[in-house]
Design an enzyme around this catalytic site. Structure first.
Site, PDB file in Angstrom:
ATOM      1  N   GLY A  77       0.824  -1.211   0.000  1.00 39.63           N
ATOM      2  CA  GLY A  77       0.000   0.000   0.000  1.00 39.63           C
ATOM      3  C   GLY A  77       0.852   1.252   0.000  1.00 39.63           C
ATOM      4  NE  ARG A 141      -2.080  -4.531  -0.891  1.00 37.70           N
ATOM      5  CZ  ARG A 141      -1.559  -3.993   0.212  1.00 37.70           C
ATOM      6  NH1 ARG A 141      -0.526  -4.541   0.798  1.00 37.70           N
ATOM      7  NH2 ARG A 141      -2.083  -2.891   0.722  1.00 37.70           N
ATOM      8  CG  ASP A 172       2.430  -9.393   4.469  1.00 35.91           C
ATOM      9  OD1 ASP A 172       2.756 -10.211   5.356  1.00 35.91           O
ATOM     10  OD2 ASP A 172       1.263  -9.019   4.295  1.00 35.91           O
ATOM     11  CE  LYS A 198       4.376  -0.043   2.567  1.00 34.94           C
ATOM     12  NZ  LYS A 198       3.470  -0.798   1.690  1.00 34.94           N
ATOM     13  CB  THR A 199       2.906  -0.024   6.634  1.00 41.82           C
ATOM     14  OG1 THR A 199       1.481  -0.119   6.690  1.00 41.82           O
ATOM     15  CG2 THR A 199       3.473  -0.346   7.998  1.00 41.82           C
ATOM     16  CG  ASP A 201      -1.812  -0.507   8.132  1.00 37.49           C
ATOM     17  OD1 ASP A 201      -2.334   0.490   7.597  1.00 37.49           O
ATOM     18  OD2 ASP A 201      -2.100  -1.674   7.821  1.00 37.49           O
TER      19      ASP A 201
HETATM   20  P1  FBP Z   1       0.571  -1.940   3.631  1.00 31.46           P
HETATM   21  O1  FBP Z   1       0.542  -2.826   4.837  1.00 31.46           O
HETATM   22  O2  FBP Z   1       0.997  -2.616   2.400  1.00 31.46           O
HETATM   23  O3  FBP Z   1       1.350  -0.696   3.907  1.00 31.46           O
HETATM   24  O4  FBP Z   1      -0.918  -1.434   3.341  1.00 31.46           O
HETATM   25  C1  FBP Z   1      -1.697  -0.926   4.347  1.00 31.46           C
HETATM   26  C2  FBP Z   1      -3.078  -0.570   3.892  1.00 31.46           C
HETATM   27  O5  FBP Z   1      -3.173   0.813   3.614  1.00 31.46           O
HETATM   28  C3  FBP Z   1      -4.090  -0.994   4.954  1.00 31.46           C
HETATM   29  O6  FBP Z   1      -4.287   0.040   5.886  1.00 31.46           O
HETATM   30  C4  FBP Z   1      -5.299  -1.349   4.131  1.00 31.46           C
HETATM   31  O7  FBP Z   1      -6.067  -2.354   4.738  1.00 31.46           O
HETATM   32  C5  FBP Z   1      -4.697  -1.889   2.874  1.00 31.46           C
HETATM   33  O8  FBP Z   1      -3.465  -1.264   2.709  1.00 31.46           O
HETATM   34  C6  FBP Z   1      -5.567  -1.664   1.665  1.00 31.46           C
HETATM   35  O9  FBP Z   1      -4.858  -2.054   0.539  1.00 31.46           O
HETATM   36  P2  FBP Z   1      -5.493  -2.239  -0.881  1.00 31.46           P
HETATM   37  O10 FBP Z   1      -5.917  -0.881  -1.337  1.00 31.46           O
HETATM   38  O11 FBP Z   1      -4.395  -2.821  -1.696  1.00 31.46           O
HETATM   39  O12 FBP Z   1      -6.658  -3.154  -0.698  1.00 31.46           O
END
Ligand code: FBP
Length: 547
Positions: A77, A141, A172, A198-199, A201
């Site tokens: 993300g 992803r 991940d 990165k994230t 979250d």
């Molecule tokens: P990452 O863990 O890859 O940083 O992504 C976090 C996130 O933003 C979450 O908060 C959310 O659940 C998810 O990505 C949504 O991703 P997508 O838009 O690919 O469904």
């Protein structure tokens, strides 16, 4: 490309670096490390990259470096500041030797496997300095786990004479980085792999990684908007706003926003799990706050809901875990079932307890729970409308209480989901500096021949000059978890600690915030002006570090 006035000014911003990275660097190595759990299993799976020491940089003496070719991948993300990691990496390898070159793999790890890449020259990099988004090369992803993918990646790395790869991602993606580092080390391919945390979250953190990048900007962006909603709701005084916030597992975003805006209610998933609360318990606790405020004539308020809540309600967690295993094992058969029959099909296949819970869920939520998992086996919680589920259930409970004379007010709800609004915001000064430093740090780790490390920049509540840069072995953060029905080595997620300072501060104040209208309106991120407004770290970091 047409640019906004802010973009033009912001392009000229020079991110701040830790003092140790401003000149020649000396590497200091600590003691051997251990993985956070399952040491024997992780050691057996990562014989070449297990147990390496923590690395810290200090000011050193100038050395000459040969030119190097480096590849970079943005994975998972979007998170504010990704472009600055790349510009820090670019400046770092050019600083080592001006003839070094940087290649970006397009649309995430898939770009490496499919040989989809571009060279990132200074003209391109300059267009993206201090901007939000991952659009410089895009993200994806794809999970790197098969030997065939590693070999295909190796072909293109060899062809481009790339000897180091930087993977910018969450837990991940950094697990991918670690697996790849181990594979290339075992094969003696001469390719180093470095990760960057990165994230938005905020759940990729530990002693050595104080925060993941993007969390700061995303939370400040959401808090600005929640603050605006709170002013609106305190003006109109007729709505309860149910606001779901991203954060696939951990509730760090909801907690940080609560600390910034002081809402009436904020649910913390980790607490729900620890207290073994049912969905009805959560609904009752919200309805009680609504009723208590109504008794004082206040038929309005705000409720913050972490996106991952559903997976932390113990009964729901069991259900989802059985669903994950069942869908992983029966994907082909499930794909053939007509949409209108899927609910009945699932009910007939689950164990009795889970089948009953599944059958009791509203149609929409039940369907959302069976949607495709992401490539890492995660339920896509951003697609589950928990904010509506909770407000509908609160409405039913309040109607019942009204009949019993326990609720005297009115209840009308508005719903919001904030996630995508913050993932590509222009990075705050904190994220702009932190990300640039992470990228620059990665270049120094590469220059020193390291692999299987994550770039680490610490002491983040101090001014940037005093930040401590170095590297932490990725194996140190790993444990074994069940994914897609199998035990896999993965980086352990950092959930909200219920005995940590941020949660304790929230818990000590939430009763007062629930009843009083004590909202804080943080306003928009500021890029220019006094440091007290522009350079502050999150409340979470400030509370964690104020020991
Ligand atoms: P990452 O863990 O890859 O940083 O992504 C976090 C996130 O933003 C979450 O908060 C959310 O659940 C998810 O990505 C949504 O991703 P997508 O838009 O690919 O469904």
């Amino acid at each position: 490309m047409t640019k906004s006035a802010l973009q033009i000014e912001r392009a000229a911003y020079q991110p701040k670096l830790p003092k140790a990275l401003r000149g020649a660097v000396k590497v200091e190595k600590g003691n051997p490390t251990e993985s956070v759990a399952d040491q024997d299993a992780i050691k057996a799976l990562f014989p070449n990259t297990y147990g390496m020491p923590i690395i810290q940089f200090a000011e050193g003496e100038a050395k000459a470096f040969k030119p190097i070719n480096v590849g970079v991948i943005l994975s998972g993300g979007q998170a504010p500041g990704g472009h600055n990691v790349i510009s820090g990496l670019f400046d770092g390898i050019k600083n080592l030797n001006k003839d070094s070159r940087l290649y970006g793999f397009i649309l995430g790890p898939g770009g490496l496997v499919d040989h989809n890449y571009m060279e990132l020259t200074s003209d391109i990099i300059d267009e993206y300095r201090n901007t939000g988004g991952f659009d410089i090369i895009g993200s994806g992803r794809t999970k790197l786990e098969a030997e065939e993918q590693f070999e295909k990646g190796y072909q293109i790395l060899k062809q481009l004479d790339i000897t180091a790869l930087v993977i910018i991602g969450g837990d991940d993606s950094n697990t991918n980085a670690c697996v790849l580092a181990e594979y290339y080390a075992a094969k003696n391919y001469g390719i180093q792999v470095i990760g960057c945390p990165k994230t938005i979250d905020g759940d990729l953190k530990n002693e050595m990684i104080e925060t993941s990048f993007g969390f700061d900007t995303a939370c400040k962006t959401y808090s600005e908007v929640i603050g605006n909603i709170q002013r609106d709701c305190n003006s109109a005084r007729k709505y309860w706003h149910f606001i779901k916030l991203m954060g696939r597992s951990a509730s760090h975003i909801a907690l940080e926003c609560a600390l910034q805006v002081q809402p009436n209610v904020c649910i913390i998933s980790e607490e729900v799990e620890k207290e073994n609360l049912s969905l009805d318990d959560v609904v009752t606790s919200i309805a009680e706050k609504v009723a208590a405020r109504a008794a004082e004539g206040n038929n309005f308020g705000t409720v913050l809901i972490p996106e991952g809540l559903i997976e932390f309600i113990p009964a729901m967690k069991n259900l989802i875990s059985e669903l994950n295993d069942f869908l992983a094992a029966n994907a082909a058969e499930f794909a053939l079932i007509k949409k209108s029959h899927q609910r009945e099909y699932i009910i007939s296949k689950l164990s009795k307890a889970n089948s009953e819970i599944y059958a009791s869920l509203p149609e929409g939520v039940a369907r959302q729970l069976t949607l495709d998992r992401d490539p890492h086996g995660n339920v896509q919680v951003s697609l589950i409308e928990t904010e509506k589920l909770l407000s509908d259930m609160v409405a039913v409970k309040l109607a019942q209480w009204k009949e019993e004379g326990k609720f005297v007010g009115k209840f009308a709800a508005q719903h919001h989901f904030f996630g995508y609004e913050g993932r590509c915001a222009a990075p705050s000064n904190f994220d702009a500096d932190y990300c640039y430093s992470l990228g620059f740090t990665a270049s120094v780790l590469i220059a020193n021949g390291e692999t299987g490390y994550m770039s680490s920049v610490r002491n983040l509540t101090a001014p940037a000059a005093e930040w401590i840069a170095g590297g932490v072995p990725i194996t140190m953060m790993m444990n074994m978890e069940r994914r897609h029905g199998e035990m896999k080595p993965v980086i352990q997620k950092a959930l909200v600690k219920l005995d940590g300072a941020p949660f304790k501060f929230f818990a000590a104040n939430r009763e007062e915030w629930a009843i009083k209208t004590d909202y804080v309106y943080p306003g928009p991120i500021q890029y220019f002006g006094p440091s007290s407004v522009c350079d502050q770290a999150t409340r979470t970091l400030q509370l964690e570090k104020a020991k």
